[in-house]
Design a protein around this motif. Structure first.
Motif, PDB file in Angstrom:
ATOM      1  N   PHE A  49       9.441  18.670  29.389  1.00  0.00           N
ATOM      2  CA  PHE A  49       8.920  19.265  30.749  1.00  0.00           C
ATOM      3  C   PHE A  49       8.519  20.575  31.126  1.00  0.00           C
ATOM      4  O   PHE A  49       7.832  20.754  31.775  1.00  0.00           O
ATOM      5  N   TYR A  55       4.717  15.564  25.756  1.00  0.00           N
ATOM      6  CA  TYR A  55       5.517  14.182  26.419  1.00  0.00           C
ATOM      7  C   TYR A  55       5.269  13.058  25.841  1.00  0.00           C
ATOM      8  O   TYR A  55       4.271  12.620  25.328  1.00  0.00           O
ATOM      9  N   SER A 125       2.717   8.916  31.091  1.00  0.00           N
ATOM     10  CA  SER A 125       2.648  10.366  30.925  1.00  0.00           C
ATOM     11  C   SER A 125       3.331  11.062  32.151  1.00  0.00           C
ATOM     12  O   SER A 125       3.707  10.247  33.193  1.00  0.00           O
ATOM     13  N   ILE A 126       3.889  12.103  32.328  1.00  0.00           N
ATOM     14  CA  ILE A 126       4.790  12.920  33.169  1.00  0.00           C
ATOM     15  C   ILE A 126       3.952  12.894  34.694  1.00  0.00           C
ATOM     16  O   ILE A 126       2.734  13.204  34.738  1.00  0.00           O
ATOM     17  N   THR A 127       4.661  12.337  35.524  1.00  0.00           N
ATOM     18  CA  THR A 127       4.299  12.376  36.739  1.00  0.00           C
ATOM     19  C   THR A 127       4.685  13.319  37.703  1.00  0.00           C
ATOM     20  O   THR A 127       5.964  13.584  37.209  1.00  0.00           O
ATOM     21  N   ASP A 128       4.141  13.839  38.886  1.00  0.00           N
ATOM     22  CA  ASP A 128       5.018  14.680  39.639  1.00  0.00           C
ATOM     23  C   ASP A 128       6.154  14.466  40.145  1.00  0.00           C
ATOM     24  O   ASP A 128       7.195  15.472  40.301  1.00  0.00           O
ATOM     25  N   ASP A 129       6.360  13.164  40.614  1.00  0.00           N
ATOM     26  CA  ASP A 129       7.783  12.529  41.071  1.00  0.00           C
ATOM     27  C   ASP A 129       8.941  13.062  40.058  1.00  0.00           C
ATOM     28  O   ASP A 129      10.106  12.735  40.181  1.00  0.00           O
ATOM     29  N   ARG A 131       9.148  15.638  38.262  1.00  0.00           N
ATOM     30  CA  ARG A 131       9.526  16.942  38.301  1.00  0.00           C
ATOM     31  C   ARG A 131      10.601  17.536  39.218  1.00  0.00           C
ATOM     32  O   ARG A 131      10.352  17.263  40.309  1.00  0.00           O
ATOM     33  N   SER A 134      10.226  17.933  43.481  1.00  0.00           N
ATOM     34  CA  SER A 134       9.468  16.822  44.035  1.00  0.00           C
ATOM     35  C   SER A 134      10.721  15.981  44.764  1.00  0.00           C
ATOM     36  O   SER A 134      11.952  15.890  44.487  1.00  0.00           O
ATOM     37  N   PRO A 158      14.626  13.956  40.908  1.00  0.00           N
ATOM     38  CA  PRO A 158      13.798  13.867  39.818  1.00  0.00           C
ATOM     39  C   PRO A 158      14.330  13.852  38.633  1.00  0.00           C
ATOM     40  O   PRO A 158      15.530  14.524  38.241  1.00  0.00           O
ATOM     41  N   GLU A 160      13.712  15.721  35.978  1.00  0.00           N
ATOM     42  CA  GLU A 160      13.660  17.186  35.454  1.00  0.00           C
ATOM     43  C   GLU A 160      15.025  17.840  36.000  1.00  0.00           C
ATOM     44  O   GLU A 160      15.805  18.465  35.637  1.00  0.00           O
TER      45      GLU A 160
END
Ligand code: HEC
Length: 182
Positions: A49, A55, A125-129, A131, A134, A158, A160
């Motif tokens: 993260f 990732y 791949s890491i998505t914004d949601d 993080r 979010s 999320p 993270e």
């Protein structure tokens, strides 16, 4: 009579030889190694993260699974009364505050199960949601009032943020139930 005594002596010698060969209590050694594996797994997820580690969905899944498997009932089972206190880093207080210790173990277990379930469905791949900050339950700042919503319903948090809540439980338990040993 003589033989019985000799046999008894022999079995005593054997028993202490076994203890010496085995080194420290295997239950203690196992739980310390289990804790180290959780620390490595948490570091892996945090690194992904933070961008310090590339990732990788499969590695995320494996790391979250490592924490899930070692928290909750598994963590509770690693601390039988007879193994508490020096030379281990487990405080004797665990026995005096069993319900608090077990509640912490279960709380982190629930968070880890939720994180592992999210990791099972993790995208390539890491998505914004995924993080921190979010998602509707978070509403932005971690310092705002919203994080309570994540506590109430971790499934809405999320990934993270779940990791951060998990790390808080590691620290809460250590500050109360872990001791430094020489
Ligand atoms: C419910 C309590 C509790 C929780 C939750 C907990 N720990 Fe621990 N941890 C302990 C205790 C007690 C010890 C000391 C064990 C011993 O020495 O026998 C310990 C020891 C450790 C150690 C030192 C192991 C060694 O080699 O001596 C590490 C590293 C560690 N924990 C990491 C973590 C991480 C990372 C988490 C969260 C993902 C975590 N712990 C969650 C209670 C907890």
């Amino acid at each position: 009579m003589k033989w019985t005594a000799a046999a008894a002596m022999l079995s005593l010698v054997c028993a202490s030889a076994v203890v010496a060969a085995a080194g420290p209590d295997p239950i203690i050694a196992t739980r310390q190694s289990s804790m180290k594996k959780m620390a490595a797994a948490a570091k892996t997820i945090a690194g992904m993260f933070d961008g310090k580690l590339a990732y990788d969905a499969a590695a995320f899944k494996a790391a979250a699974g490592t924490i899930r498997a070692r928290t909750g009932p598994a963590l509770i089972a690693e601390f039988p009364s007879a193994t508490l206190g020096a030379p281990s880093g487990a405080r004797l207080e665990i026995d005096q505050a069993r319900s608090e210790f077990e509640a912490l173990a279960r709380h982190i277990g629930t968070l880890a199960t939720t994180l592992a379930a999210k990791a099972e469905r993790a995208p390539a791949s890491i998505t914004d949601d995924m993080r921190m900050g979010s998602g509707p339950a978070m509403g932005g700042s971690l310092l705002g009032k919203r994080p309570a919503a994540a506590q109430a319903d971790p499934a809405k948090a999320p990934a993270e943020h779940l990791l951060h809540l998990i790390l808080q439980d590691c620290s809460s338990c250590h500050s109360k139930f872990r001791q430094k040993v020489l």
